[in-house]
Design an enzyme around this catalytic site. Structure first.
Site, short mmCIF file in Angstrom:
data_model
loop_
_atom_site.label_atom_id
_atom_site.label_comp_id
_atom_site.label_asym_id
_atom_site.label_seq_id
_atom_site.Cartn_x
_atom_site.Cartn_y
_atom_site.Cartn_z
N SER A 192 19.34 -44.43 8.19
CA SER A 192 18.21 -43.88 7.16
C SER A 192 17.07 -43.70 8.10
O SER A 192 16.56 -44.74 8.45
CB SER A 192 18.01 -44.40 5.85
N HIS A 241 12.85 -42.21 1.24
CA HIS A 241 13.51 -43.26 0.24
C HIS A 241 13.35 -44.63 0.64
O HIS A 241 13.67 -45.58 -0.06
CB HIS A 241 14.91 -42.96 -0.08
#
Length: 297
Positions: free
Chosen positions: A254, A115
């Site tokens: 992340s 992502h």
């Protein structure tokens, strides 16, 4: 709204998220960093707890972060220059100026979250730099990102509405990506070994490690420092090869590595993908994606 599927992806700075009918929504402001330079060699200090460092966040945000930490911040600050395996962990910067955490796993390969490259509709993004051993604007080694590779099903599972990105449930298991990198400056660190094997072997490795994981990244509250939660808990290894875990993470983590401590040394088994909003902490653990989901190169 399906509460049990409501998760927030930890990326960059100031991330919020919501889920509508099982889809994950992301929205954030990209961080800006000063140009980095090679890190100088200094003596390795003892680890200190991240929570003991000066906190510049407002009291309400700090309270929310404590909840996200399952009530207690168990992270440690890793001193620079980072010892192995931490030196292989670094900051990824994209061409659209977003930041993630990534990990060197070979001389020319790193692993992160998919992502990181899909945050804006109709605005293609790509990796720009990967700085291994990143610490307070400096680094041990700087790599040019030549390419990123992730499963095409991940892109097909995204929906964009305004400033939000919706990750559909069928795409969540593909939130992991390869980085093809080239060393351009500094001294290459020792890569973190990557787990190679089938699901049964990974299940056995989890049992041997007593369901304990390790995670480290550049969280928003100390985004110039590497923090790590060592010996955190794996709570479920799901059938789609994703992980539910209780490692302390925030925005900025992340793509950060999740690894096992083994008799042969550290072994990278996954990356951090997402976490629930603070007010839903009791309804869900954090989510990682195992390296079993890495696409073929």
């Amino acid at each position: 709204m399906i509460i049990e599927e409501k998760i927030a992806v930890a990326l960059g700075l100031t991330v919020t998220a919501c889920t509508l009918i099982g889809a994950v929504a992301l929205a954030f402001n990209p961080p800006r960093l000063n140009p980095a330079k090679p890190i100088a060699s200094v003596p390795v200090a003892e680890f200190v707890r991240a929570a003991s460092m000066p906190d510049k966040q407002n009291p309400e945000l700090s309270r929310q972060q404590q909840i996200l930490f399952f009530g207690t911040d168990d992270r440690l600050v890793i001193p620079a220059p980072y010892p192995a395996p931490f030196a292989a962990i670094g900051q990824l910067t994209t061409k659209n100026d977003y930041n993630c955490t990534a990990t060197l796993v070979a001389s020319d390969l790193a692993v992160t979250a998919a992502h990181c490259f899909m945050m804006e509709a109709r605005k293609p993004d790509a990796g720009l730099w990967f700085k291994a051993g990143f610490h307070q604007g400096e680094y041990q080694a700087k790599y040019q990102v030549l390419d990123q590779v992730f499963h095409p099903a991940f892109k097909r599972g995204l929906q964009y509405k305004g400033n939000d990105v919706y990750i559909l449930p069928q795409a969540a298991e593909h939130d992991i990506a390869w980085l093809k990198v080239k060393l351009v400056e500094g001294v290459a660190p020792t890569p973190m070994p990557l787990f190679k094997g089938e699901r049964a072997a990974l299940e056995q490795a989890f049992k041997t490690a007593n369901m304990q994981l390790n995670q480290g990244g550049f969280a928003e509250d100390h985004d110039q420092l590497l923090t790590a939660h060592l010996a955190c808990s794996l709570t479920q290894f799901r059938q789609n090869n994703t992980l539910f875990h209780r490692c302390d993470t925030l925005s900025g983590d992340s793509g950060s590595p999740i690894w096992l401590t083994t008799d042969q040394g550290p072994l990278l088994i996954g990356v951090q993908s997402s976490a629930p909003d603070w007010f839903n902490r009791q309804k869900a653990d954090n989510v990682g994606v195992s390296v079993l989901q890495l696409p073929a190169l």
